[in-house]
Scaffold this motif. Sequence first.
Motif, PDB file in Angstrom:
ATOM      1  N   CYS A  16      20.543 -39.773   0.924  1.00 16.42           N
ATOM      2  CA  CYS A  16      20.899 -38.622   0.091  1.00 16.42           C
ATOM      3  C   CYS A  16      21.064 -37.372   0.963  1.00 16.42           C
ATOM      4  O   CYS A  16      22.016 -36.610   0.805  1.00 16.42           O
ATOM      5  N   ARG A  17      20.140 -37.186   1.874  1.00 20.86           N
ATOM      6  CA  ARG A  17      20.243 -36.057   2.808  1.00 20.86           C
ATOM      7  C   ARG A  17      21.528 -36.162   3.626  1.00 20.86           C
ATOM      8  O   ARG A  17      22.240 -35.163   3.826  1.00 20.86           O
ATOM      9  N   ASP A  18      21.854 -37.376   4.060  1.00 24.10           N
ATOM     10  CA  ASP A  18      23.064 -37.580   4.850  1.00 24.10           C
ATOM     11  C   ASP A  18      24.316 -37.335   4.011  1.00 24.10           C
ATOM     12  O   ASP A  18      25.332 -36.855   4.524  1.00 24.10           O
ATOM     13  N   PHE A  19      24.235 -37.653   2.720  1.00 24.08           N
ATOM     14  CA  PHE A  19      25.388 -37.472   1.826  1.00 24.08           C
ATOM     15  C   PHE A  19      25.657 -35.994   1.552  1.00 24.08           C
ATOM     16  O   PHE A  19      26.796 -35.529   1.634  1.00 24.08           O
ATOM     17  N   TYR A  20      24.601 -35.252   1.221  1.00 27.92           N
ATOM     18  CA  TYR A  20      24.787 -33.854   0.844  1.00 27.92           C
ATOM     19  C   TYR A  20      24.946 -32.929   2.059  1.00 27.92           C
ATOM     20  O   TYR A  20      25.592 -31.888   1.962  1.00 27.92           O
ATOM     21  N   LYS A  21      24.339 -33.299   3.187  1.00 32.23           N
ATOM     22  CA  LYS A  21      24.394 -32.478   4.398  1.00 32.23           C
ATOM     23  C   LYS A  21      24.028 -31.027   4.061  1.00 32.23           C
ATOM     24  O   LYS A  21      22.940 -30.748   3.591  1.00 32.23           O
ATOM     25  N   ASP A  22      24.968 -30.093   4.233  1.00 29.71           N
ATOM     26  CA  ASP A  22      24.682 -28.682   3.947  1.00 29.71           C
ATOM     27  C   ASP A  22      25.243 -28.227   2.608  1.00 29.71           C
ATOM     28  O   ASP A  22      25.262 -27.039   2.307  1.00 29.71           O
ATOM     29  N   THR A  23      25.691 -29.186   1.776  1.00 28.77           N
ATOM     30  CA  THR A  23      26.332 -28.839   0.497  1.00 28.77           C
ATOM     31  C   THR A  23      25.401 -28.056  -0.418  1.00 28.77           C
ATOM     32  O   THR A  23      25.791 -27.034  -0.993  1.00 28.77           O
ATOM     33  N   LEU A  24      24.155 -28.511  -0.554  1.00 29.26           N
ATOM     34  CA  LEU A  24      23.238 -27.860  -1.485  1.00 29.26           C
ATOM     35  C   LEU A  24      22.849 -26.472  -0.993  1.00 29.26           C
ATOM     36  O   LEU A  24      22.664 -25.549  -1.791  1.00 29.26           O
ATOM     37  N   GLY A  25      22.736 -26.309   0.324  1.00 29.57           N
ATOM     38  CA  GLY A  25      22.471 -24.984   0.868  1.00 29.57           C
ATOM     39  C   GLY A  25      23.589 -24.010   0.539  1.00 29.57           C
ATOM     40  O   GLY A  25      23.339 -22.847   0.205  1.00 29.57           O
ATOM     41  N   LYS A  26      24.826 -24.480   0.622  1.00 29.92           N
ATOM     42  CA  LYS A  26      25.968 -23.625   0.287  1.00 29.92           C
ATOM     43  C   LYS A  26      25.961 -23.264  -1.199  1.00 29.92           C
ATOM     44  O   LYS A  26      26.311 -22.142  -1.578  1.00 29.92           O
ATOM     45  N   ARG A  27      25.560 -24.213  -2.034  1.00 26.38           N
ATOM     46  CA  ARG A  27      25.496 -23.920  -3.476  1.00 26.38           C
ATOM     47  C   ARG A  27      24.426 -22.874  -3.763  1.00 26.38           C
ATOM     48  O   ARG A  27      24.622 -21.991  -4.613  1.00 26.38           O
ATOM     49  N   LEU A  28      23.290 -22.966  -3.064  1.00 25.92           N
ATOM     50  CA  LEU A  28      22.245 -21.951  -3.241  1.00 25.92           C
ATOM     51  C   LEU A  28      22.726 -20.589  -2.758  1.00 25.92           C
ATOM     52  O   LEU A  28      22.438 -19.560  -3.376  1.00 25.92           O
ATOM     53  N   ASP A  29      23.451 -20.574  -1.644  1.00 28.23           N
ATOM     54  CA  ASP A  29      23.990 -19.313  -1.138  1.00 28.23           C
ATOM     55  C   ASP A  29      24.929 -18.675  -2.159  1.00 28.23           C
ATOM     56  O   ASP A  29      24.994 -17.442  -2.269  1.00 28.23           O
ATOM     57  N   ALA A  30      25.654 -19.498  -2.902  1.00 32.80           N
ATOM     58  CA  ALA A  30      26.574 -18.977  -3.909  1.00 32.80           C
ATOM     59  C   ALA A  30      25.839 -18.473  -5.147  1.00 32.80           C
ATOM     60  O   ALA A  30      26.303 -17.552  -5.833  1.00 32.80           O
ATOM     61  N   VAL A  31      24.670 -19.075  -5.441  1.00 30.01           N
ATOM     62  CA  VAL A  31      23.905 -18.677  -6.623  1.00 30.01           C
ATOM     63  C   VAL A  31      23.253 -17.316  -6.437  1.00 30.01           C
ATOM     64  O   VAL A  31      23.186 -16.511  -7.379  1.00 30.01           O
ATOM     65  N   ALA A  32      22.773 -17.027  -5.224  1.00 31.60           N
ATOM     66  CA  ALA A  32      21.989 -15.810  -4.980  1.00 31.60           C
ATOM     67  C   ALA A  32      22.671 -14.531  -5.448  1.00 31.60           C
ATOM     68  O   ALA A  32      22.058 -13.737  -6.182  1.00 31.60           O
TER      69      ALA A  32
END
Length: 317
Positions: free
Chosen positions: A180-196
């Motif tokens: 799962c970590r390999d699949f998402y890579k930095d995707t979830l971090g980018k989504r959090l950056d967009a939410v802030a």
Amino acid sequence: MPRAATTTKDDGTDAGHGVTSRRKWPALLAGCALLATPLATAVAGPAQAASPAGSGTSYSGTSYVALGDSYAAGAGIPASSGGLCLRSDRSYGRLLAASLKPVSYTDVTCAAAKVGALTTAQTDVGIRVNGPQLDAVKPDTKLVTLTIGGNNLGTSDLGFVDVVVACSGLALTNPFGAPCRDFYKDTLGKRLDAVAPQLADGLQRIHAKAPGAKVLIVGYPSVVPDDPRTCLGKMPITTGDIAYLRTVLGDLNKMAARTAAANDATFVDTLTPTTGHDPCSADPWIEPLIPGKPTLPLHPNATGERVRADAVLNALR
């Protein structure tokens, strides 16, 4: 002089009753083969929940507005109201209102809400489910609580649960790794950056509408454990990905805390007080993928909501 009686409102709910539960959470979970969950959606009146231990702060004579997603709504815990929003009379907001006794309590929380639901009507297949949540905030509002942002992590309305479901499926491809970590890579971090910035904008709008309001962002609880080994045989996710998900959860709460600090709001940590009572624990306050007590998967049960209410009361002190 006698204090005015507290009034409780479920505002912002529109014509969602024409859409059956084949949409939203039950349908999405069934599509992921997580089995049916014991959701109870009987319509209930104002909350009669037991109050958390002494508040230490009085909001008598003021108004309180609760905003947010399913983690704010107590979604799935009986009894529920608000149509597809699944607002529970055991949510931390209801418990707070019972303890603080504001002159009015307005609950516009809604399952599946993303940050955009603060300013835009929430819809399902084109049908309006909930109005813009910030419409409930008025100039005389003195207390606002908010839990939101987790649903922005996923690609569907399931949000963080959506990510966990994806991790469950990916576990079959690499049982001893972290697929799962390999699949998402930095995707979830980018989504959090967009939410802030969206969350910051919402907080600024609250302050503009209610300059005298105390605003609290209530964080997400211990949805996954500190020790991934406790989930062996209990959650169909690799230990590497359990550790990864705990990091994602921490990043979500850190984003909310930073945004609160930068926008004159108070962050309330509910991860720490629920640690040790995660879905893989012997005494879960956050239920597993197949709940043993009525609530949504990976959401607080009634005890978890009471603990979260206590955390908010401590913050108000």
